[in-house]
Design a protein around this motif. Structure first.
Motif, PDB file in Angstrom:
ATOM      1  N   ASP A  20       5.965  16.578   1.784  1.00 30.83           N
ATOM      2  CA  ASP A  20       5.829  15.145   2.056  1.00 30.83           C
ATOM      3  C   ASP A  20       7.184  14.461   1.872  1.00 30.83           C
ATOM      4  OD1 ASP A  20       3.159  15.366   2.616  1.00 30.83           O
ATOM      5  OD2 ASP A  20       2.478  14.728   0.630  1.00 30.83           O
ATOM      6  N   GLU A  56       0.829  -1.205   0.000  1.00 29.78           N
ATOM      7  CA  GLU A  56       0.000   0.000   0.000  1.00 29.78           C
ATOM      8  C   GLU A  56       0.865   1.258   0.000  1.00 29.78           C
ATOM      9  OE1 GLU A  56      -3.264  -0.094  -0.409  1.00 29.78           O
ATOM     10  OE2 GLU A  56      -3.031  -2.269  -0.539  1.00 29.78           O
ATOM     11  N   VAL A  57       2.025   1.191   0.639  1.00 29.21           N
ATOM     12  CA  VAL A  57       2.941   2.337   0.627  1.00 29.21           C
ATOM     13  C   VAL A  57       3.434   2.603  -0.788  1.00 29.21           C
ATOM     14  CG1 VAL A  57       5.225   3.145   1.378  1.00 29.21           C
ATOM     15  CG2 VAL A  57       3.646   2.123   3.029  1.00 29.21           C
ATOM     16  N   LYS A  96       6.423  10.829   5.952  1.00 25.10           N
ATOM     17  CA  LYS A  96       5.047  10.405   5.680  1.00 25.10           C
ATOM     18  C   LYS A  96       5.022   8.938   5.280  1.00 25.10           C
ATOM     19  CE  LYS A  96       0.869  11.566   3.075  1.00 25.10           C
ATOM     20  NZ  LYS A  96       0.261  12.485   2.087  1.00 25.10           N
ATOM     21  N   HIS A  97       6.036   8.521   4.520  1.00 20.17           N
ATOM     22  CA  HIS A  97       6.140   7.131   4.087  1.00 20.17           C
ATOM     23  C   HIS A  97       7.561   6.638   4.347  1.00 20.17           C
ATOM     24  CE1 HIS A  97       2.258   7.499   2.133  1.00 20.17           C
ATOM     25  NE2 HIS A  97       2.699   8.509   1.413  1.00 20.17           N
ATOM     26  N   LYS A 127       1.368   7.499  -6.369  1.00 24.16           N
ATOM     27  CA  LYS A 127       0.382   8.561  -6.603  1.00 24.16           C
ATOM     28  C   LYS A 127       0.970   9.931  -6.287  1.00 24.16           C
ATOM     29  CE  LYS A 127      -3.743   5.764  -5.574  1.00 24.16           C
ATOM     30  NZ  LYS A 127      -4.840   5.537  -4.605  1.00 24.16           N
ATOM     31  N   GLU A 128       1.717  10.010  -5.184  1.00 22.83           N
ATOM     32  CA  GLU A 128       2.244  11.306  -4.761  1.00 22.83           C
ATOM     33  C   GLU A 128       3.398  11.767  -5.649  1.00 22.83           C
ATOM     34  OE1 GLU A 128       2.850  11.568  -0.550  1.00 22.83           O
ATOM     35  OE2 GLU A 128       0.987  10.487  -0.125  1.00 22.83           O
ATOM     36  N   GLU A 182       0.702   4.418  -2.658  1.00 21.69           N
ATOM     37  CA  GLU A 182       0.556   5.810  -2.232  1.00 21.69           C
ATOM     38  C   GLU A 182       1.734   6.667  -2.696  1.00 21.69           C
ATOM     39  OE1 GLU A 182      -2.060   7.331  -0.844  1.00 21.69           O
ATOM     40  OE2 GLU A 182      -3.034   5.399  -1.244  1.00 21.69           O
TER      41      GLU A 182
END
Length: 283
Positions: A207, A119-120, A224-225, A126-127, A123
């Motif tokens: 981010d 999932e990371v 953030k990640h 996308k970012e 995400e």
């Protein structure tokens, strides 16, 4: 207290969470190697249940649960015949050296995969697409891998900023805003420059994707990640960074692939058309 003990001592669980706990306790290796939907399907719970349980453990994501499980199970002991820090002996033949490095590379790839939260990756992909500017901050030999990532992205028309000198890195961080995303490579958060840059970026609401080891890193709280290196090597006491280097290359190649795949046909067309232009001018 290891993570399996923590899981076994959790209180006030729903029936689905209890089912998931039983599955984890019986199949910790599957949790390490499975994607969230695979865990959910085999344990007969929802993906949401998995993440609720992760939250109850005080972890930030499935990737951290995997790391805790790897540590608990001491998976690296399966490769006890491999010394990640000193894989080359004075008595080794060239072919033996090549074989030993091959074992390290295979183990490194497997370990890097085991730490990733799928999932990371979604995400972060996308970012990266959403950001108007992607900045990569690192130092020393890791700059070569950052530059290779920059080259790959430039081939599909995406400009990446990889500042090198300390002052330029600080200046780049100070100039960053919410339109930027920062990829920071830091094994353990020891470097003063990277630490200062990270704080500036955080204060500017940028981010941060932190590529780091599984060891405690003071920069974790700003990210953030988080994406984790294979971390079997000693940070200093070793012949070379054989494993860490390969792990970082693997992570950067994965990020490039995730970005590329978002607009697959366009990126292939873009690369081929540019190659034709370049070759035409070179003839």
């Amino acid at each position: 207290m290891n993570v399996l003990t923590k899981i076994s001592q959790l209180k006030d669980l729903t029936n689905n969470e209890k089912t998931l706990v039983d599955f984890i306790m019986a199949n910790p290796e599957k949790i390490i190697n499975y994607r969230p939907n695979e865990i959910a399907a085999e344990s007969f719970v929802s993906v949401a249940t998995i993440y609720r349980l992760v939250n109850k453990l005080g972890l930030s994501g499935l990737g951290e649960l995997k790391i805790e499980l790897v540590s608990t199970l001491k998976m690296n002991n399966e490769n006890a015949d491999i010394d990640f820090d000193y894989p080359i002996l004075e008595s080794d033949t060239p072919f033996q050296m090549m074989q030993n490095l091959g074992k390290i590379y295979k183990s490194t790839v497997d370990e890097t995969i085991s730490y990733v939260d799928p999932e990371v990756l979604v995400e972060v992909g996308k970012e990266l697409h959403k950001a108007k500017m992607i900045d990569v901050y690192t130092a020393s030999a890791n700059l070569f891998f950052a530059k290779n990532f920059k080259f790959q992205m430039q081939e599909i028309g995406v400009m990446i900023n990889v500042p090198e000198e300390d002052y330029i890195q600080n200046l780049s961080a100070a100039n960053s805003d919410q339109d930027h995303i920062a990829i920071i490579v830091s094994f353990g958060g020891r470097g003063q420059v990277i630490s200062a840059i990270t704080k500036i970026l955080y204060e500017n609401n940028v981010d941060i994707v932190l590529i780091t080891s599984t060891q405690d890193n003071p920069l974790n709280k700003y990210a953030k990640h988080k994406i984790y290196f294979a971390s079997a090597e000693d940070h200093y006491n070793k012949i070379s960074s054989f494993s860490t280097r390969l792990s970082l290359l693997y992570i950067f190649d994965t990020l490039y692939s995730v970005y590329f795949n978002k607009d697959y046909e366009r990126n292939i067309k873009y690369k081929l058309e540019n190659y034709k232009k370049i070759n035409k001018e070179l003839k």
